[in-house]
Design a protein around this motif. Structure first.
Motif, PDB file in Angstrom:
ATOM      1  N   LEU A   1       0.960  -6.147  -7.033  1.00  0.00           N
ATOM      2  CA  LEU A   1       2.333  -5.730  -6.601  1.00  0.00           C
ATOM      3  C   LEU A   1       2.156  -4.564  -5.578  1.00  0.00           C
ATOM      4  N   VAL A   2       1.634  -3.376  -6.063  1.00  0.00           N
ATOM      5  CA  VAL A   2       1.333  -2.395  -5.219  1.00  0.00           C
ATOM      6  C   VAL A   2      -0.229  -1.752  -5.424  1.00  0.00           C
ATOM      7  N   LYS A   3      -0.402  -0.734  -4.485  1.00  0.00           N
ATOM      8  CA  LYS A   3      -2.020  -0.439  -4.772  1.00  0.00           C
ATOM      9  C   LYS A   3      -1.638   1.034  -3.991  1.00  0.00           C
ATOM     10  N   PHE A   4      -2.561   1.992  -4.784  1.00  0.00           N
ATOM     11  CA  PHE A   4      -2.559   3.279  -4.073  1.00  0.00           C
ATOM     12  C   PHE A   4      -4.062   3.720  -4.295  1.00  0.00           C
ATOM     13  N   MET A   5      -4.513   4.161  -2.839  1.00  0.00           N
ATOM     14  CA  MET A   5      -5.945   4.835  -2.933  1.00  0.00           C
ATOM     15  C   MET A   5      -5.727   6.315  -3.062  1.00  0.00           C
ATOM     16  N   LEU A   6      -6.422   6.858  -3.844  1.00  0.00           N
ATOM     17  CA  LEU A   6      -6.341   8.316  -4.039  1.00  0.00           C
ATOM     18  C   LEU A   6      -7.306   9.012  -2.947  1.00  0.00           C
ATOM     19  N   THR A   7      -6.716  10.137  -2.195  1.00  0.00           N
ATOM     20  CA  THR A   7      -7.060  10.814  -1.140  1.00  0.00           C
ATOM     21  C   THR A   7      -7.844  12.029  -1.241  1.00  0.00           C
TER      22      THR A   7
ATOM     23  N   TYR B   1      -9.089   4.144  -6.963  1.00  0.00           N
ATOM     24  CA  TYR B   1      -7.713   3.552  -6.296  1.00  0.00           C
ATOM     25  C   TYR B   1      -6.715   3.168  -8.012  1.00  0.00           C
ATOM     26  N   VAL B   2      -5.661   2.748  -7.813  1.00  0.00           N
ATOM     27  CA  VAL B   2      -4.892   2.123  -8.995  1.00  0.00           C
ATOM     28  C   VAL B   2      -4.091   1.091  -8.347  1.00  0.00           C
ATOM     29  N   ARG B   3      -3.951   0.096  -9.038  1.00  0.00           N
ATOM     30  CA  ARG B   3      -3.117  -0.998  -8.640  1.00  0.00           C
ATOM     31  C   ARG B   3      -2.351  -1.468  -9.803  1.00  0.00           C
TER      32      ARG B   3
ATOM     33  N   SER C   1       7.757  -8.701 -16.822  1.00  0.00           N
ATOM     34  CA  SER C   1       7.588  -8.025 -18.126  1.00  0.00           C
ATOM     35  C   SER C   1       6.316  -7.891 -18.611  1.00  0.00           C
ATOM     36  N   GLU C   2       5.282  -8.423 -18.031  1.00  0.00           N
ATOM     37  CA  GLU C   2       3.762  -8.175 -18.226  1.00  0.00           C
ATOM     38  C   GLU C   2       3.286  -7.422 -17.127  1.00  0.00           C
ATOM     39  N   ILE C   3       2.490  -6.448 -17.273  1.00  0.00           N
ATOM     40  CA  ILE C   3       1.676  -5.940 -16.139  1.00  0.00           C
ATOM     41  C   ILE C   3       0.398  -5.366 -16.511  1.00  0.00           C
ATOM     42  N   GLN C   4      -0.399  -5.339 -15.275  1.00  0.00           N
ATOM     43  CA  GLN C   4      -1.920  -4.913 -15.625  1.00  0.00           C
ATOM     44  C   GLN C   4      -1.937  -3.635 -14.683  1.00  0.00           C
ATOM     45  N   VAL C   5      -2.410  -2.491 -15.333  1.00  0.00           N
ATOM     46  CA  VAL C   5      -2.839  -1.285 -14.424  1.00  0.00           C
ATOM     47  C   VAL C   5      -4.279  -1.371 -14.400  1.00  0.00           C
ATOM     48  N   CYS C   6      -4.605  -1.550 -13.229  1.00  0.00           N
ATOM     49  CA  CYS C   6      -6.102  -1.685 -12.910  1.00  0.00           C
ATOM     50  C   CYS C   6      -6.451  -0.531 -12.110  1.00  0.00           C
TER      51      CYS C   6
ATOM     52  N   ARG D   1       0.980  -1.289   0.138  1.00  0.00           N
ATOM     53  CA  ARG D   1      -0.097  -0.115   0.007  1.00  0.00           C
ATOM     54  C   ARG D   1       0.849   1.188  -0.075  1.00  0.00           C
ATOM     55  N   LEU D   2       0.538   1.850  -0.951  1.00  0.00           N
ATOM     56  CA  LEU D   2       1.350   3.262  -1.121  1.00  0.00           C
ATOM     57  C   LEU D   2       0.622   4.492  -0.867  1.00  0.00           C
ATOM     58  N   LYS D   3       1.614   5.400  -0.441  1.00  0.00           N
ATOM     59  CA  LYS D   3       1.140   6.665   0.063  1.00  0.00           C
ATOM     60  C   LYS D   3       1.403   7.851  -1.256  1.00  0.00           C
ATOM     61  N   LYS D   4       0.644   8.909  -1.534  1.00  0.00           N
ATOM     62  CA  LYS D   4       0.937   9.890  -2.456  1.00  0.00           C
ATOM     63  C   LYS D   4       2.496  10.241  -2.344  1.00  0.00           C
ATOM     64  N   GLY D   5       3.103  10.126  -3.709  1.00  0.00           N
ATOM     65  CA  GLY D   5       4.438  10.167  -3.852  1.00  0.00           C
ATOM     66  C   GLY D   5       5.438   9.277  -3.661  1.00  0.00           C
ATOM     67  N   GLN D   6       5.092   8.161  -2.730  1.00  0.00           N
ATOM     68  CA  GLN D   6       5.760   7.055  -2.268  1.00  0.00           C
ATOM     69  C   GLN D   6       6.317   6.282  -3.501  1.00  0.00           C
ATOM     70  N   LYS D   7       7.513   6.345  -4.246  1.00  0.00           N
ATOM     71  CA  LYS D   7       7.538   5.639  -5.414  1.00  0.00           C
ATOM     72  C   LYS D   7       8.084   4.287  -5.081  1.00  0.00           C
ATOM     73  N   MET D   8       8.042   3.287  -5.864  1.00  0.00           N
ATOM     74  CA  MET D   8       8.090   1.918  -5.310  1.00  0.00           C
ATOM     75  C   MET D   8       8.902   1.167  -6.709  1.00  0.00           C
ATOM     76  N   SER D   9       9.780   0.394  -6.568  1.00  0.00           N
ATOM     77  CA  SER D   9      10.702  -0.529  -7.499  1.00  0.00           C
ATOM     78  C   SER D   9       9.820  -1.629  -7.813  1.00  0.00           C
TER      79      SER D   9
END
Length: 321
Positions: A268-274, A256-258, A153-158, A136-144
């Protein structure tokens, strides 16, 4: 009334004994008159009033008759039965108590009030969303992302959201940016009207209506197929015809976006808009970019007062008039 016979003694006083038929009857000795004994008979006649006294005693019967009102009093007692009849209103009072049932009927508007309260009922249960257990990421918290899976190699942006105003129509889009954060070309822009990028690396899975369970819209990305000029893919969500309809992101919630590893299905990661502001009609929700050979994700969450055409201008897409 009962003393009336006692007053009759006055008729037997000495004055009454002084004369009878005009002659003395006592107070002296008898004369030589041969007829002297006659007064004895007169005394007998005088005794007749004794019978008169007997007749006088008839009022005793009259007294008995006078007692008849006692029976009348018994008749007078009949109103006691009338009083019993008067008690009948007690049953009437029981009938008067029937409005208590009416009061029960009056309570029926409470059900009407429940019906009236229906608009205030809690909204329908939230739509079921995937819970992949990603970071779970916060706004501006970048993640590798590559640190989580070096062979990624293959991702889905949901993307997903809930609507306060059900008339809102939200759309997800992807801008493929090169140098200067501008698109590589006018065609390097993926949305519902142009679902596949020129290099075939990005595919939009279609415009969702926001009614189904799960994610609302999904964008697939083959990282190894991306054109070498593409340094960053920026994902935005816009409200269709927001200005014309007077709509904005204050009518949106739980957005949200994950990012999901398409090969394994692992989140892998998820971000809830605030931030949901009334002057915002489009949101940059996140970015996928390559840095030092690693794919990373940046949860942006910035709003703009632009529609999709306005964002195209920001990112260098020439929109035909």
């Amino acid at each position: 009334m009962f003393n009336i016979p006692m007053n009759t003694k006055g008729a037997l006083s000495s004055d009454s004994l002084l004369s009878l038929n005009g002659q003395p009857t006592g107070g002296g000795l008898p004369t030589n008159n041969a007829a002297a004994p006659a007064p004895m008979n007169t005394q007998q006649n005088f005794n007749q009033p004794m019978n008169t006294q007997q007749n006088f005693n008839q009022p005793m019967n009259t007294q008995q008759n006078f007692n008849q009102p006692m029976n009348t009093q018994q008749n007078f007692n009949q109103p006691m039965n009338t009083q019993q009849n008067f008690n009948q209103p007690m049953n009437t009072q029981q009938s008067f108590n029937q409005p208590m049932n009416t009061q029960q009927n009056f309570n029926q508007p409470m059900n009407t009030q429940q019906n009236f309260n229906q608009p205030a009922q809690a909204p329908a249960a939230p739509r079921q969303r995937p819970d992949g257990g990603g970071v779970r990421l916060k706004k501006g918290q970048k993640m590798s992302l590559s640190q989580i899976n070096p062979n990624l190699s293959e991702i889905q942006v949901c993307l997903g959201w809930d609507l306060v105003n059900q008339a809102c129509d939200l759309d997800a889009s992807a801008f493929m940016l090169g140098a200067g954060d501008k698109v590589v070309g006018d065609d390097w822009f993926v949305f519902y009207g142009q679902p596949t990028s020129p290099d075939g690396a990005i595919v939009h899975m279609g415009d969702g209506d926001g009614s189904a369970a799960g994610d609302d819209e999904i964008i697939n990305i083959s990282l190894n197929k991306l054109d070498q000029r593409v340094q960053k893919v920026t994902f935005v969500v816009t409200i269709n015809e927001a200005k014309e309809r007077g709509q904005n992101f204050s009518m949106v919630q739980n957005a949200y976006v994950r990012v999901v590893d398409k090969t394994t299905g692992k989140e892998l990661v998820k971000f809830m808009l605030t931030d949901y502001f009334a002057n915002v009609t489009s949101m940059v929700v996140g970015e996928v970019y390559n840095k030092g050979g690693q794919w990373r994700f940046n949860p942006v969450g910035n709003g703009f007062a632009h529609d999709l055409a306005g964002l195209c201008g920001v990112y260098g897409v020439n929109v035909a008039d």
